[in-house]
Design an enzyme around this catalytic site. Sequence first.
Site, mmCIF file in Angstrom:
data_model
loop_
_atom_site.group_PDB
_atom_site.id
_atom_site.type_symbol
_atom_site.label_atom_id
_atom_site.label_comp_id
_atom_site.label_asym_id
_atom_site.label_seq_id
_atom_site.Cartn_x
_atom_site.Cartn_y
_atom_site.Cartn_z
ATOM 1 N N GLY A 130 -1.576 -1.274 15.242
ATOM 2 C CA GLY A 130 -1.061 -0.823 13.740
ATOM 3 C C GLY A 130 -0.408 -0.070 14.014
ATOM 4 O O GLY A 130 -0.808 1.306 14.049
ATOM 5 N N SER A 131 0.408 0.507 12.315
ATOM 6 C CA SER A 131 1.091 2.521 11.952
ATOM 7 C C SER A 131 0.983 1.532 10.471
ATOM 8 O O SER A 131 1.998 2.608 9.965
ATOM 9 C CB SER A 131 2.566 2.104 12.647
ATOM 10 O OG SER A 131 3.579 1.097 12.254
ATOM 11 N N LYS A 150 0.731 -1.283 0.459
ATOM 12 C CA LYS A 150 0.068 0.025 0.116
ATOM 13 C C LYS A 150 1.251 0.744 -0.575
ATOM 14 O O LYS A 150 0.334 2.427 -0.425
ATOM 15 C CB LYS A 150 -1.147 -0.284 1.368
ATOM 16 C CG LYS A 150 -1.663 -1.520 1.050
ATOM 17 C CD LYS A 150 -3.155 -0.934 2.196
ATOM 18 C CE LYS A 150 -4.163 -2.165 2.378
ATOM 19 N NZ LYS A 150 -5.586 -1.774 2.939
ATOM 20 N N MET A 153 -3.489 0.045 6.274
ATOM 21 C CA MET A 153 -4.722 0.045 7.153
ATOM 22 C C MET A 153 -4.328 0.854 7.956
ATOM 23 O O MET A 153 -5.620 1.052 9.034
ATOM 24 C CB MET A 153 -5.210 -1.805 7.080
ATOM 25 C CG MET A 153 -6.196 -1.935 7.130
ATOM 26 S SD MET A 153 -7.381 -1.256 6.210
ATOM 27 C CE MET A 153 -8.644 -0.621 6.593
#
Length: 282
Positions: A138-139, A79, A142
């Site tokens: 998370g980082s 991404k 998403m």
Amino acid sequence: MTAALPDPPHARALTSDTILCVSMSARPSNFGTRFHNYLYNAYDLNYVYKGFAPADIAAAMMGVRGLPIRGAAVSMPYKEAVIELIDVMEPSAAAIDSVNTIVNDDGMLRAYNTDYQAVADLLTDSGFDRGWAVAVAGSGGMAKAVVAALRDTGFTDVTVVARNTQTGTDLAGRYGFAHRSAVDDADRYALLVNATPNGMSGADADRLPFPEAVVDAAFAGFDVVALPSDTPLVRRLRAAGKPVISGDSVIAGQAAAQFALYTGVTPSPELVREAADYASRG
């Protein structure tokens, strides 16, 4: 008795004029392939969709541009890697430096992020208290969509929980939020959001993204993992009777938005539900 799921509409024959769309992921699933092809058939569109696990993302993007492929969905871990390979970053992708959708307009590659819109829509409809403290695990790409959507839907007390100090502090600082490498204070967070691979099929399938005590003290949860959507976090919270948004809602919403970008046709809510039900079987 469980109601029967719909059968797919009759498929068109492939021709030299058939338009190709693809997905690119380290762990390709059948969901996107089945979802998009169901809708192509339902609307009698001369399109076909296929998932790939590219060994070389730069070479794969050259293929998207050169064949030409009309649309490409992008999943972990690409991404952010595709950004330098794009011609135009549309606002939904540029705002969070993360891409999940590419549209090829006659060789001009345009990047979007439909994850963001899907998450924002689900948060808007959730009824969750905007005063709740939120922890986001998370980082990556998403997590960027999730944190931006939390900010834009009115949440103000958000902590990004990431072991990678650089990406965690960068993401949190961008929105004026906090970063921690781990959390263990059980009574701090009312809403837990998983934007990591924890719970995804494979090596991470049995992992909770937060300590058990933190999960048990939370009021609600949101897990973006869609395959499977019944993750350890979702199961534990539902067993306690707590509200949860699961990843199957996210993947259907973002895929419907991709379909509209690729084809110019906005699918009806009824057909989106049918396509998601059909896709979840495979």
